[in-house]
Design a protein around this motif. Structure first.
Motif, PDB file in Angstrom:
ATOM      1  N   ASN A 130     -41.186  13.688 -46.180  1.00 35.45           N
ATOM      2  CA  ASN A 130     -41.318  12.307 -46.656  1.00 35.45           C
ATOM      3  C   ASN A 130     -39.976  11.601 -46.546  1.00 35.45           C
ATOM      4  N   LEU A 131     -39.999  10.347 -46.104  1.00 38.14           N
ATOM      5  CA  LEU A 131     -38.796   9.540 -45.960  1.00 38.14           C
ATOM      6  C   LEU A 131     -38.629   8.660 -47.191  1.00 38.14           C
ATOM      7  N   PHE A 132     -37.467   8.766 -47.833  1.00 35.09           N
ATOM      8  CA  PHE A 132     -37.154   7.990 -49.035  1.00 35.09           C
ATOM      9  C   PHE A 132     -35.913   7.135 -48.810  1.00 35.09           C
ATOM     10  N   ILE A 133     -35.806   6.067 -49.614  1.00 36.87           N
ATOM     11  CA  ILE A 133     -34.636   5.187 -49.637  1.00 36.87           C
ATOM     12  C   ILE A 133     -34.204   5.041 -51.093  1.00 36.87           C
ATOM     13  N   LYS A 134     -32.899   4.988 -51.298  1.00 35.77           N
ATOM     14  CA  LYS A 134     -32.332   4.660 -52.614  1.00 35.77           C
ATOM     15  C   LYS A 134     -31.330   3.540 -52.366  1.00 35.77           C
ATOM     16  N   GLU A 135     -31.441   2.463 -53.144  1.00 35.22           N
ATOM     17  CA  GLU A 135     -30.551   1.324 -52.995  1.00 35.22           C
ATOM     18  C   GLU A 135     -29.369   1.450 -53.951  1.00 35.22           C
ATOM     19  N   PHE A 136     -28.186   1.003 -53.491  1.00 37.05           N
ATOM     20  CA  PHE A 136     -26.982   1.053 -54.316  1.00 37.05           C
ATOM     21  C   PHE A 136     -26.758  -0.224 -55.105  1.00 37.05           C
ATOM     22  N   TYR A 137     -27.267  -1.369 -54.633  1.00 36.58           N
ATOM     23  CA  TYR A 137     -26.953  -2.644 -55.261  1.00 36.58           C
ATOM     24  C   TYR A 137     -28.223  -3.388 -55.605  1.00 36.58           C
ATOM     25  N   ASN A 151     -18.044   0.229 -49.520  1.00 36.21           N
ATOM     26  CA  ASN A 151     -18.549   0.043 -50.879  1.00 36.21           C
ATOM     27  C   ASN A 151     -18.456  -1.452 -51.164  1.00 36.21           C
ATOM     28  N   ARG A 152     -19.509  -2.158 -50.905  1.00 37.64           N
ATOM     29  CA  ARG A 152     -19.530  -3.616 -50.817  1.00 37.64           C
ATOM     30  C   ARG A 152     -18.753  -4.338 -51.908  1.00 37.64           C
ATOM     31  N   TYR A 153     -19.078  -4.139 -53.160  1.00 31.98           N
ATOM     32  CA  TYR A 153     -18.484  -4.945 -54.219  1.00 31.98           C
ATOM     33  C   TYR A 153     -17.126  -4.447 -54.674  1.00 31.98           C
ATOM     34  N   ASP A 154     -16.870  -3.180 -54.510  1.00 30.43           N
ATOM     35  CA  ASP A 154     -15.595  -2.630 -54.972  1.00 30.43           C
ATOM     36  C   ASP A 154     -14.513  -2.649 -53.904  1.00 30.43           C
ATOM     37  N   GLN A 155     -14.867  -3.098 -52.707  1.00 31.07           N
ATOM     38  CA  GLN A 155     -13.927  -3.201 -51.593  1.00 31.07           C
ATOM     39  C   GLN A 155     -13.313  -1.857 -51.198  1.00 31.07           C
ATOM     40  N   GLY A 156     -13.909  -0.775 -51.571  1.00 29.91           N
ATOM     41  CA  GLY A 156     -13.462   0.542 -51.145  1.00 29.91           C
ATOM     42  C   GLY A 156     -14.521   1.131 -50.237  1.00 29.91           C
ATOM     43  N   ILE A 157     -14.649   2.446 -50.269  1.00 28.83           N
ATOM     44  CA  ILE A 157     -15.692   3.105 -49.499  1.00 28.83           C
ATOM     45  C   ILE A 157     -16.430   4.091 -50.387  1.00 28.83           C
ATOM     46  N   LYS A 158     -17.635   4.430 -49.975  1.00 26.44           N
ATOM     47  CA  LYS A 158     -18.374   5.485 -50.661  1.00 26.44           C
ATOM     48  C   LYS A 158     -18.543   6.629 -49.672  1.00 26.44           C
ATOM     49  N   SER A 217     -28.741   9.636 -44.322  1.00 27.55           N
ATOM     50  CA  SER A 217     -28.127   8.547 -43.575  1.00 27.55           C
ATOM     51  C   SER A 217     -27.695   7.496 -44.601  1.00 27.55           C
ATOM     52  N   LEU A 218     -26.499   6.942 -44.420  1.00 29.68           N
ATOM     53  CA  LEU A 218     -25.906   6.035 -45.403  1.00 29.68           C
ATOM     54  C   LEU A 218     -25.496   4.735 -44.730  1.00 29.68           C
ATOM     55  N   ASN A 219     -25.660   3.623 -45.439  1.00 32.73           N
ATOM     56  CA  ASN A 219     -25.072   2.364 -44.993  1.00 32.73           C
ATOM     57  C   ASN A 219     -24.507   1.627 -46.204  1.00 32.73           C
ATOM     58  N   ILE A 220     -24.137   0.393 -46.027  1.00 33.12           N
ATOM     59  CA  ILE A 220     -23.460  -0.363 -47.077  1.00 33.12           C
ATOM     60  C   ILE A 220     -24.307  -0.508 -48.347  1.00 33.12           C
ATOM     61  N   HIS A 221     -25.637  -0.615 -48.209  1.00 33.40           N
ATOM     62  CA  HIS A 221     -26.498  -0.864 -49.361  1.00 33.40           C
ATOM     63  C   HIS A 221     -27.424   0.281 -49.735  1.00 33.40           C
ATOM     64  N   ARG A 222     -27.655   1.260 -48.847  1.00 33.55           N
ATOM     65  CA  ARG A 222     -28.724   2.230 -49.071  1.00 33.55           C
ATOM     66  C   ARG A 222     -28.379   3.626 -48.568  1.00 33.55           C
ATOM     67  N   LEU A 223     -29.158   4.569 -49.100  1.00 37.33           N
ATOM     68  CA  LEU A 223     -29.139   5.953 -48.631  1.00 37.33           C
ATOM     69  C   LEU A 223     -30.577   6.301 -48.248  1.00 37.33           C
ATOM     70  N   ALA A 224     -30.765   6.899 -47.073  1.00 36.07           N
ATOM     71  CA  ALA A 224     -32.084   7.375 -46.638  1.00 36.07           C
ATOM     72  C   ALA A 224     -32.021   8.891 -46.552  1.00 36.07           C
ATOM     73  N   TRP A 225     -33.149   9.569 -46.860  1.00 38.73           N
ATOM     74  CA  TRP A 225     -33.207  11.016 -46.761  1.00 38.73           C
ATOM     75  C   TRP A 225     -34.644  11.476 -46.600  1.00 38.73           C
ATOM     76  N   ILE A 226     -34.761  12.737 -46.212  1.00 32.55           N
ATOM     77  CA  ILE A 226     -36.064  13.377 -46.036  1.00 32.55           C
ATOM     78  C   ILE A 226     -36.212  14.446 -47.109  1.00 32.55           C
ATOM     79  N   ASN A 227     -37.407  14.522 -47.718  1.00 30.49           N
ATOM     80  CA  ASN A 227     -37.741  15.630 -48.605  1.00 30.49           C
ATOM     81  C   ASN A 227     -39.187  16.029 -48.334  1.00 30.49           C
ATOM     82  N   ASP A 228     -39.383  17.254 -47.901  1.00 33.80           N
ATOM     83  CA  ASP A 228     -40.705  17.768 -47.544  1.00 33.80           C
ATOM     84  C   ASP A 228     -41.428  16.867 -46.548  1.00 33.80           C
TER      85      ASP A 228
END
Length: 182
Positions: free
Chosen positions: A91-98, A31-38, A78-89
């Motif tokens: 389709n590939l989507f991304i959501k950014e955390f920061y 969890n980049r800015y909070d120095q913890g994890i998500k 799939s998750l990384n430090i800045h984003r979450l990727a997923w499939i729906n029907d």
């Protein structure tokens, strides 16, 4: 869903979620800015999928937050430090955390599956591996996504496989890529 610290010393299992919903595919990232994890995981209830998030900072778990709701198919997150990727029907989507949790960004449409985000990406650029089903083959795609606030996003996709059936794309610890071809 459990969390267990392995280094610098092994810790006890920490219960992240223990409700009665069916859970799968837990993922963790810094969890980049909070120095913890998500921690994120998928849950299935009443024929729809949800994706939940909890932060673990200074030995404390946050409350659960639903970050995706009412998905029709298994999101294959799939998750990384800045984003979450997923499939729906398909389709590939991304959501950014920061800097804030973004709206959903459509990355690729139709017949996508098995997304994998590179672990160490930048705020304005990431790479995503995924399968794309064509009428005569399943190919591995590597898409680079760049954006900046002043310009529209730029997507650059290359196909990494030429086999009839390519599956299970994964990034290594750095930029190595592995997948299977049949």
């Amino acid at each position: 869903v459990y969390l267990k610290q392995l280094a610098p010393t092994e810790g006890e299992n920490i219960i992240v979620s223990s409700d009665s919903l069916i859970k799968s595919n837990p993922q963790i990232a810094i969890n980049r800015y909070d120095q913890g994890i998500k921690i994120v995981w998928q849950s299935h209830k009443d024929n729809v999928w949800q994706v939940f998030l909890k932060n673990y900072i200074a030995n404390q778990l946050s409350d659960s937050t639903v970050i995706l709701d009412s998905l029709n198919t298994n999101p294959q997150i799939s998750l990384n430090i800045h984003r979450l990727a997923w499939i729906n029907d398909g389709n590939l989507f991304i959501k950014e955390f920061y800097p804030n949790l973004s709206s959903n960004i459509l990355f690729d449409s139709l017949s996508c599956s098995s997304p994998d985000l590179i672990m160490n990406d930048g705020l304005q650029e990431t790479e995503v591996l995924y399968e794309k089903n064509f009428t005569d083959s399943v190919k591995i795609c590597l898409t680079t996504y760049q954006h900046n606030e002043n310009n529209p996003p730029v997507f650059h996709t290359i196909f990494l496989s030429n086999g009839v059936l390519s599956k299970n794309p994964r990034f290594g610890l750095d930029r190595e890529i592995a997948f299977q071809t049949f």
